[in-house]
Design a protein around this motif. Sequence first.
Motif, PDB file in Angstrom:
ATOM      1  N   PHE B  47       0.812  -1.281   0.045  1.00  0.00           N
ATOM      2  CA  PHE B  47      -0.099  -0.069  -0.056  1.00  0.00           C
ATOM      3  C   PHE B  47       0.690   1.289  -0.016  1.00  0.00           C
ATOM      4  O   PHE B  47       0.341   2.236  -0.256  1.00  0.00           O
ATOM      5  CB  PHE B  47      -1.167  -0.035   1.150  1.00  0.00           C
ATOM      6  N   SER B  48       2.116   1.133   0.142  1.00  0.00           N
ATOM      7  CA  SER B  48       2.968   2.397   0.145  1.00  0.00           C
ATOM      8  C   SER B  48       4.097   2.089  -0.860  1.00  0.00           C
ATOM      9  O   SER B  48       4.262   2.677  -1.854  1.00  0.00           O
ATOM     10  CB  SER B  48       3.503   2.579   1.600  1.00  0.00           C
ATOM     11  N   LEU B  49       5.079   1.282  -0.476  1.00  0.00           N
ATOM     12  CA  LEU B  49       6.158   1.057  -1.368  1.00  0.00           C
ATOM     13  C   LEU B  49       6.038   0.627  -2.606  1.00  0.00           C
ATOM     14  O   LEU B  49       6.438   1.026  -3.668  1.00  0.00           O
ATOM     15  CB  LEU B  49       7.176   0.216  -0.578  1.00  0.00           C
ATOM     16  N   THR B  50       5.074  -0.493  -2.784  1.00  0.00           N
ATOM     17  CA  THR B  50       4.975  -1.210  -4.279  1.00  0.00           C
ATOM     18  C   THR B  50       4.258   0.013  -5.151  1.00  0.00           C
ATOM     19  O   THR B  50       4.725   0.190  -6.154  1.00  0.00           O
ATOM     20  CB  THR B  50       3.916  -2.313  -4.021  1.00  0.00           C
ATOM     21  N   ILE B  51       3.158   0.677  -4.516  1.00  0.00           N
ATOM     22  CA  ILE B  51       2.516   1.921  -5.252  1.00  0.00           C
ATOM     23  C   ILE B  51       3.714   2.768  -5.817  1.00  0.00           C
ATOM     24  O   ILE B  51       3.774   3.094  -6.711  1.00  0.00           O
ATOM     25  CB  ILE B  51       1.468   2.437  -4.556  1.00  0.00           C
ATOM     26  N   GLN B  52       4.527   3.316  -4.707  1.00  0.00           N
ATOM     27  CA  GLN B  52       5.625   4.399  -4.976  1.00  0.00           C
ATOM     28  C   GLN B  52       6.559   4.024  -6.063  1.00  0.00           C
ATOM     29  O   GLN B  52       6.905   4.673  -6.806  1.00  0.00           O
ATOM     30  CB  GLN B  52       6.200   4.871  -3.820  1.00  0.00           C
ATOM     31  N   LEU B  53       6.968   2.676  -6.066  1.00  0.00           N
ATOM     32  CA  LEU B  53       8.112   2.019  -6.955  1.00  0.00           C
ATOM     33  C   LEU B  53       7.173   2.150  -8.380  1.00  0.00           C
ATOM     34  O   LEU B  53       7.803   2.520  -9.268  1.00  0.00           O
ATOM     35  CB  LEU B  53       8.213   0.759  -6.517  1.00  0.00           C
ATOM     36  N   PHE B  54       5.911   1.818  -8.297  1.00  0.00           N
ATOM     37  CA  PHE B  54       5.217   1.803  -9.905  1.00  0.00           C
ATOM     38  C   PHE B  54       5.292   3.194 -10.247  1.00  0.00           C
ATOM     39  O   PHE B  54       5.403   3.364 -11.414  1.00  0.00           O
ATOM     40  CB  PHE B  54       3.923   1.215  -9.712  1.00  0.00           C
ATOM     41  N   GLU B  55       4.673   3.935  -9.235  1.00  0.00           N
ATOM     42  CA  GLU B  55       4.789   5.499  -9.549  1.00  0.00           C
ATOM     43  C   GLU B  55       6.025   6.195 -10.374  1.00  0.00           C
ATOM     44  O   GLU B  55       6.069   6.873 -11.017  1.00  0.00           O
ATOM     45  CB  GLU B  55       4.250   6.285  -8.424  1.00  0.00           C
ATOM     46  N   GLN B  79      -3.315  -2.766  -7.838  1.00  0.00           N
ATOM     47  CA  GLN B  79      -3.844  -3.362  -9.271  1.00  0.00           C
ATOM     48  C   GLN B  79      -4.647  -2.687  -9.806  1.00  0.00           C
ATOM     49  O   GLN B  79      -4.864  -3.170 -11.123  1.00  0.00           O
ATOM     50  CB  GLN B  79      -4.213  -4.804  -8.865  1.00  0.00           C
ATOM     51  N   HIS B  80      -5.497  -1.765  -9.372  1.00  0.00           N
ATOM     52  CA  HIS B  80      -6.421  -0.964  -9.949  1.00  0.00           C
ATOM     53  C   HIS B  80      -5.747   0.299 -10.730  1.00  0.00           C
ATOM     54  O   HIS B  80      -6.349   0.955 -11.544  1.00  0.00           O
ATOM     55  CB  HIS B  80      -7.643  -0.334  -9.215  1.00  0.00           C
ATOM     56  N   ARG B  81      -4.487   0.505 -10.517  1.00  0.00           N
ATOM     57  CA  ARG B  81      -3.688   1.571 -11.143  1.00  0.00           C
ATOM     58  C   ARG B  81      -2.690   0.928 -12.074  1.00  0.00           C
ATOM     59  O   ARG B  81      -2.295   1.832 -12.950  1.00  0.00           O
ATOM     60  CB  ARG B  81      -2.906   2.370  -9.916  1.00  0.00           C
ATOM     61  N   PHE B  82      -1.985  -0.269 -11.921  1.00  0.00           N
ATOM     62  CA  PHE B  82      -0.813  -0.885 -12.669  1.00  0.00           C
ATOM     63  C   PHE B  82      -1.048  -2.200 -13.088  1.00  0.00           C
ATOM     64  O   PHE B  82      -1.888  -2.704 -12.356  1.00  0.00           O
ATOM     65  CB  PHE B  82       0.322  -0.734 -11.584  1.00  0.00           C
ATOM     66  N   ASN B  83      -0.250  -2.314 -14.085  1.00  0.00           N
ATOM     67  CA  ASN B  83      -0.421  -3.713 -14.420  1.00  0.00           C
ATOM     68  C   ASN B  83       0.600  -4.550 -13.610  1.00  0.00           C
ATOM     69  O   ASN B  83       1.839  -4.545 -13.550  1.00  0.00           O
ATOM     70  CB  ASN B  83       0.338  -3.780 -15.960  1.00  0.00           C
TER      71      ASN B  83
END
Lengths: 338, 304
Positions: B47-55, B79-83
């Motif tokens: 909810f924090s690191l994985t999202i920020q990495l994708f961003e 998963q609703h924002r990135f593949n």
Amino acid sequence: MRSTVETHRMSGFPVARVTGVVLLLLALVIAAFLHLSLGAKEIDWMTVWHALFDYNTADMDQVIIRESRQARLIVSVVVGASLALAGVMMQAISSNPLADPGLLGINSGAAFFVVASLLFFPMFGQGYVPVFAFLGAAFAALLVMMLSGWEQGSERLVLAGVVVTALFSAMTAILLLIDQQGLEKVRHWLTGAIGASDLKKLHWVYPYLICAMVGCFALVRSLNAFHLGERVAASLGVNVLLLKVSGLALVVVLSGCVVTVAGPIGFVGLVVPHVARLLVRNSYAWLFIYSLLIGTLLLILSDIAARVVLSPYEINTGIITAFVGSPVFIALVLGRMK
Amino acid sequence: MFKQLAVVCVGLVGLSLQAKEVQTFENEYGKVEVPVAPECVVSLHDFSLTIQLFELGVQPCGSVARKRLWSDPIFRGVQHRFNTEGLTYVGSHKSPDEEAIAVLEPDLIVGLSFQSKFKAKLDQIAPVVILPTKKKTIKEWARQLAELTGKSDRFEDQQKEYDWIISEFKRLVPEPEKITVTTLEIYEDNFQLIGRGGLDEVIADMGLGRPQGYLDAKQGINYSLERISDMDADIIIDTYEPMLDSREDTEDFRNSAQWKNLFAVKNDQFLYLNRSRYGDSMGGLIGSAYLLLSHVAERDFKKQ
């Protein structure tokens, strides 16, 4: 036997016992008012009075009493009364002063079946929770009876209860472990949460509860006879096997209902009958009435403590009853050992 | 023959080591030797690191996720924002699966403050960098993550967009401290003061006020629902979690007079947001900031 019956007849109107009931009712009313006025937010007695008899929906404090605390009080009353009756019945039919639905694994069995049903049969609505609770309670009770044998010595019965409790607790822990995300909110309920309950849950179970409570009082005559010994009871026309089975069924229903409403709350069924026996001894009718009132009082006071002891934190009511009940259990065991 | 093979192997290993340029990364949790351009990053928090990495444009090779029995793992907020194809599930953030991580042969593992306890074990698999998510703001630790993965340019873009929203808000709302906001999460029988997805950080950056009850209370405590009126404010923001049916579970309370009597609710100034819509990331800050910009600065509303 004859002398006992005559003694009862001669005693006439039981002034002392009725006085005791009146005093307990008075204590209950005071405890109920305390329950309504104490909590996360302090509310004065006049506001409580107005909320009950002159309700004003614009007053937020009155709304808290009517919408939140009143429901919680009703749940405490019902849970306390049910557990107390279950405890008296359990001790009566097993002739064992250490018997309690919590200690004998009945609550754990009901809790396990409820948790398992949420995990494996999520398609069933919450309305089926009581059914699974009854099934779990019944299964655990039968398991304990089988393990403790027909004679059911005190020690063997308690040991069987400990084993079954441990078994179901471990199995519940496994379920919580394999579905941490989905069962997160169940953790709170598993330690006996009156706060997480509401009148909706009570609505699911009240027909069973009323039947079980009436059933307890219907067995009073047979229990009085059984108290004198199995042979005496049989000679007085009591079907001992039927009495035991129906008593156990009532315990299962009462415990299953409590677990459905508030989760497994232990020790009330153990402590209350002993306190009640200090006041009344010979008659199960009076023992039931006294236990019902004392159980209700104990649960109301425990729920007050749960809300104010560590304020602003709120602890589960089941934890308070365990704190109260554990020393009593130890004292009873030590007393028996002596 | 064996000698020749051994020489070739040693040579290949040497070449691969040479290819992986390393740098020393230092933060509050110490110095760590990390690759300059990590190829396989494992995230210990979805909810924090994985999202920020994708961003930042870094596709992690593994991430912890939320897992229910007999269902696929859910990378919360991701998963609703990135593949997420190619993103391997490596356990939960409370107990990461060491074997699943080791199989990925990562060259970098990133975790949060509370996960520093896993560092000693996971260090044997790959260098572990713990980011100071507890003591620092999202902006501060996200900057560290960008430096760590060589994506500082992307981070600067995010920072620029966020700064613009804040400055635009302050331009439109001259006295933000006079507007009170309460961020909370209501559960079945209690509530917590919490604003996920960077909401609390945005509120602080915008300079919005908090009601006295909120200021007197503590974060991380489950308060009785009886205390809800103490938290009444001009705006109340609650969130729901679709994964946990929290919207349905708390419906009774939202229909109660206790709730309906609140100023914010009576005046339609209650915002009910999806808890996993924005993560604790720069994108979360930006999203939450746009939400508040629209709901506070770009519409009329009443004050208490």
